[in-house]
Motif scaffolding. Structure first.
Motif, PDB file in Angstrom:
ATOM      1  N   THR A  71      62.182  -0.901 -20.511  1.00 13.15           N
ATOM      2  CA  THR A  71      62.370  -2.338 -20.719  1.00 13.15           C
ATOM      3  C   THR A  71      61.404  -3.135 -19.864  1.00 13.15           C
ATOM      4  O   THR A  71      60.814  -4.128 -20.322  1.00 13.15           O
ATOM      5  N   ALA A  72      61.207  -2.703 -18.621  1.00 17.63           N
ATOM      6  CA  ALA A  72      60.321  -3.424 -17.704  1.00 17.63           C
ATOM      7  C   ALA A  72      58.892  -3.492 -18.216  1.00 17.63           C
ATOM      8  O   ALA A  72      58.155  -4.437 -17.914  1.00 17.63           O
ATOM      9  N   LEU A 131      65.954  -6.922 -13.946  1.00 18.75           N
ATOM     10  CA  LEU A 131      66.393  -5.581 -14.348  1.00 18.75           C
ATOM     11  C   LEU A 131      67.011  -4.938 -13.112  1.00 18.75           C
ATOM     12  O   LEU A 131      66.300  -4.547 -12.187  1.00 18.75           O
ATOM     13  N   LEU A 180      62.212  -5.448 -11.500  1.00 24.34           N
ATOM     14  CA  LEU A 180      63.063  -4.267 -11.474  1.00 24.34           C
ATOM     15  C   LEU A 180      63.505  -4.017 -10.042  1.00 24.34           C
ATOM     16  O   LEU A 180      62.665  -3.844  -9.145  1.00 24.34           O
ATOM     17  N   PRO A 206      58.772  -8.830 -15.457  1.00 26.56           N
ATOM     18  CA  PRO A 206      59.915  -7.999 -15.069  1.00 26.56           C
ATOM     19  C   PRO A 206      60.089  -7.947 -13.552  1.00 26.56           C
ATOM     20  O   PRO A 206      59.121  -7.898 -12.792  1.00 26.56           O
ATOM     21  N   THR A 212      62.362 -11.655 -15.715  1.00 21.75           N
ATOM     22  CA  THR A 212      63.403 -10.916 -16.414  1.00 21.75           C
ATOM     23  C   THR A 212      63.978  -9.939 -15.394  1.00 21.75           C
ATOM     24  O   THR A 212      63.283  -9.036 -14.929  1.00 21.75           O
ATOM     25  N   VAL A 240      59.036  -6.480 -21.366  1.00 17.66           N
ATOM     26  CA  VAL A 240      59.547  -7.847 -21.236  1.00 17.66           C
ATOM     27  C   VAL A 240      58.618  -8.674 -20.360  1.00 17.66           C
ATOM     28  O   VAL A 240      57.792  -8.140 -19.622  1.00 17.66           O
TER      29      VAL A 240
END
Length: 449
Positions: free
Chosen positions: A114-115, A146, A123, A121, A144, A118
């Motif tokens: 996902t990182a 995570l 994380l 990110p 975003t 998007v």
């Protein structure tokens, strides 16, 4: 009647299925009222991106490294990734909860992939609420989030972390802020922090109910025999992900004005909070077109119905259900008789409520929250003990319990009967044919008609 007819009849702006149809209703879109000129600030070549094909390729890429537990999980993951590129178009953003009962189920890999896909990110593992809050407060560079190993924050051994939970809950809607105080030169000052951001979390077990109700949920599991995925090597596999991410950025810019203006047709049974959660993902599917609108509606229906079937009732709702079973066909029960019936079920919680068993006082307090009170009742033998009349429960039963199935006469039947929603969810799940993990199949399979 079609979805568009329904909207027009209601006086709403017409909706569209897929990008090509939707363009006709947006005067700001290229090739409509602007003589082929793209909206200001949007790339002129983004209109050439096939949204459905792009989501197919994102799905194919993710499946190389993630063994999804179901077709629905893969669809949800791709739609959530795409929705993160359109954050300024949404009123609310669903949290992505990647959960499993055991370690080694692929949660961290989901967040790693996902990182790569998007925007901006962040994380992290075990980051403080203050750190997350300040990252998100910079809305011009909105990250975003995570968050891996979220069970260390909200798990049974954790202390609750109300600051972080409040931020996650508040940031579910655009424009939400939280206030903080700080001192400067001896004065107490206040500051507002914006909290709106896309957040994905991975962890063991479940999250607090307030977060779960704002989330689309992927319940991961360990790979079974014969389920294979490719080993992820950043040096080899990040470059193609970067290309997909850049295409998502361009595609999102090309459909942004549409995402702001029209509403998707929600499947039956999806309303209130579920509508807020699923609307951005369904919108992404509509904008992409192709098979994605049908796949998204099927995924939403399955996920919502499955959640309803598997939701554990609150203690108060379970009490109402068990009492309904205790009444059976009787119109009144003494308090003593009702307590005996409830305590007879050894698997029910009534024998151990915080080291106490259910008694008349606790029963009265719990039922009083629903406006139900005991009274003096006359029994067939002319005795007049304290008890409860069936009619006192009718309103609460109608509001909080499903209709009682014929033959459900025990407390176990009342609380554990299979929900018709669950049966329907199983039928919906059978309609999608996406392989859950492994391989690089071309495109997304058409749903069965």
């Amino acid at each position: 009647m079609s979805g568009m007819d329904l909207n027009e009849k209601a006086g709403a702006a017409p909706t569209a299925t897929g990008l090509d149809d939707a363009k006709a209703y947006d005067p700001a879109f290229p090739n409509s009222a602007n003589d082929g000129e793209p909206p200001e600030g949007e790339p002129s070549d983004a209109d050439g991106i096939d949204g459905a094909d792009l989501l197919n390729r994102v799905h194919d890429y993710a499946r190389r490294f993630i063994c999804y537990p179901s077709d629905t999980a893969g669809i949800v993951h791709v739609l959530w990734i795409a929705h993160a590129h359109l954050m300024d178009a949404w009123f609310s953003t669903p949290r992505l909860a990647v959960l499993s009962p055991e370690p080694g189920s692929g949660k961290s890999r989901v967040l790693e992939i996902t990182a790569l896909l998007v925007p901006s990110p962040a994380l992290s593992v075990n980051s403080s609420a203050a750190y997350i809050l300040r990252k998100v407060a910079d809305q011009d560079n909105r990250p975003t989030i995570l968050y891996d190993e979220i069970d260390t924050i909200f798990g049974p051994a954790a202390r609750g972390n109300e600051d972080l939970r409040g931020m996650i809950n508040a940031g579910y809607r655009r424009g939400a802020k939280v206030g903080r105080c700080f001192t400067e030169k001896g004065k107490v000052l206040t500051q507002d922090f914006s909290t709106y951001a896309a957040i994905a979390m991975g962890g063991l077990g479940d999250l607090p109910d307030t977060i779960m109700s704002r989330s689309v949920i992927m319940r991961m599991r360990r790979r079974g025999q014969g389920e294979k995925v490719e080993p992820f090597t950043p040096r080899l596999h990040e470059p193609p992900a970067n290309i997909l991410r850049d295409e998502l950025v361009a595609w999102a810019a090309s459909v942004f004005s549409l995402a702001e203006t029209f509403q998707p047709i929600l499947p039956d049974g999806i309303s209130d909070r579920n509508a807020e959660v699923w609307e951005p993902l369904l919108m992404v599917a509509e904008l992409a077109g192709g098979q994605w609108p049908d796949l998204a509606r099927q995924a939403a229906t399955e996920a919502v119905q499955s959640a309803k079937a598997n939701n554990k009732p609150s203690l108060g709702v379970q009490l109402l259900a068990d009492i309904r079973a205790c009444f059976s066909d009787k119109d009144r029960l003494t308090t003593a008789d009702l307590l005996n019936k409830l305590l007879a079920d050894e698997e029910a919680p009534w024998g151990d409520l915080g080291r106490k068993k259910l008694d008349a006082r606790i029963l009265a307090k719990m039922l009083g929250e629903h406006g139900i009170k005991s009274s003096t009742i006359r029994m067939p033998n002319d005795s007049t003990p304290k008890g409860y009349k069936r009619e006192a429960f009718h309103d609460a039963w109608k509001r909080y319990l499903p209709p009682l199935e014929i033959g459900a006469t025990s407390a176990t039947d009342a609380t554990n009967q299979e929900s018709p929603d669950k049966t329907e969810a199983s039928r919906v799940a059978d309609k999608t044919a996406l392989p859950p993990c492994g391989g690089t199949a071309e495109g997304v399979a058409e749903p069965e008609s």
